[in-house]
Write an enzyme that holds these catalytic residues in place. Structure first.
Site, short mmCIF file in Angstrom:
data_model
loop_
_atom_site.label_atom_id
_atom_site.label_comp_id
_atom_site.label_asym_id
_atom_site.label_seq_id
_atom_site.Cartn_x
_atom_site.Cartn_y
_atom_site.Cartn_z
CE1 TYR A 1 19.86 12.36 18.20
CE2 TYR A 1 20.52 10.40 17.18
CZ TYR A 1 20.60 11.67 17.19
OH TYR A 1 20.87 12.20 16.00
CE LYS B 1 17.68 12.70 15.56
NZ LYS B 1 17.40 14.30 15.09
NE ARG C 1 27.13 24.98 18.13
CZ ARG C 1 26.33 25.50 18.83
NH1 ARG C 1 25.27 24.94 19.01
NH2 ARG C 1 26.62 26.58 19.42
#
Length: 252
Positions: free
Chosen positions: A153, A157, A15
């Site tokens: 996160y 990243k 997705r």
């Protein structure tokens, strides 16, 4: 399959950005392996590609599990051919302020984003170095610059950016490039979940993000897929070790 058709792997391809990227690479002429945690969830992406005349398979694998990654890549090589393009897109969020963030919130995000990209890259590079050709694209984020409620996160990243630059140095002599794409706000199920978490309607959330973006709109998965399409192309062979912010304005 034509002898010249290259094989691409897109993780987290069921997705969002991953699905858009898989479909774009198929349109570009790649045979595409769509990897996601649940193989059944890959069906829509795979069907979209095959119904348009492309070649694709869905593979269920946990990218943070070494044995699962080894098995998945072996299956791709057997069914489609040796993969020479890898898009490390699989990701999860477990947002929370630091004092509320649990050990598992931290560990899961690190495992999927960082360990997953490491395991996939280490496994696929065998095929790339043998072919003396390869393209790796890792999905970073503007959150790498810091974002409230995303200590896990943001760290993952940012880590992917250092990982990318190191891959570029190590694999460059073998004809392999490695780059990172760092999206800004993109309309996906993940950002919709963020809106719900902060108690704002997704429409209002998008409007607020568009208002603070220089091009005055939000981003869409196709925006990211287009950039990835360039980075994995034959013509991008002199572009490596870069972090490209696709965010509607200057970042970084």
């Amino acid at each position: 399959m034509s002898e010249s058709q290259r094989v691409a792997i897109v993780t987290g391809g069921a997705r969002g950005i991953g699905a858009a990227t898989a479909k774009r690479l198929a349109a570009d002429g790649f045979a595409v392996a769509v990897i996601d945690l649940d193989e059944a969830s890959c069906a829509a992406t795979v069907d979209g590609i095959t119904q348009s005349g492309g070649r694709a398979i869905g593979v269920g694998a946990d990218v943070s599990d070494s044995d699962a990654v080894t098995g998945a890549v072996a299956r791709v090589a057997e069914e489609l051919g040796a993969p020479t393009v890898l898009v490390n897109n699989a990701g999860v969020i477990r947002d929370n302020l630091l004092f509320k963030m649990t050990d598992s919130d931290w560990d899961l995000v690190m495992s999927v984003h960082l360990r997953g990209a490491f395991l996939m890259s280490r496994t696929v590079q065998t095929h790339m170095t043998a072919a003396k050709y390869g393209r790796i694209v890792n999905l970073s984020s503007t959150s790498a610059l810091g974002n409230r409620g995303q200590a896990n996160y943001a760290a993952a990243k940012a880590g992917l950016q250092g990982f990318t630059k190191t891959l570029a140095l190590e694999l460059g002599p073998f004809g392999v490039t490695a780059n990172a794409v760092a999206p800004g706000f993109i309309v996906t199920e993940m950002t919709q979940a963020t809106a719900e978490r902060v108690g704002v309607s997704f429409e209002d959330f998008q409007a607020a993000r568009a208002a603070e973006t220089p091009v005055r709109r939000v981003g869409y998965p196709a925006d990211i897929a287009h950039t990835i399409s360039f980075l994995v192309s034959e013509g991008a062979g002199f572009v490596t070790g870069q972090v490209i912010y696709v965010a509607g304005g200057p970042r970084g």
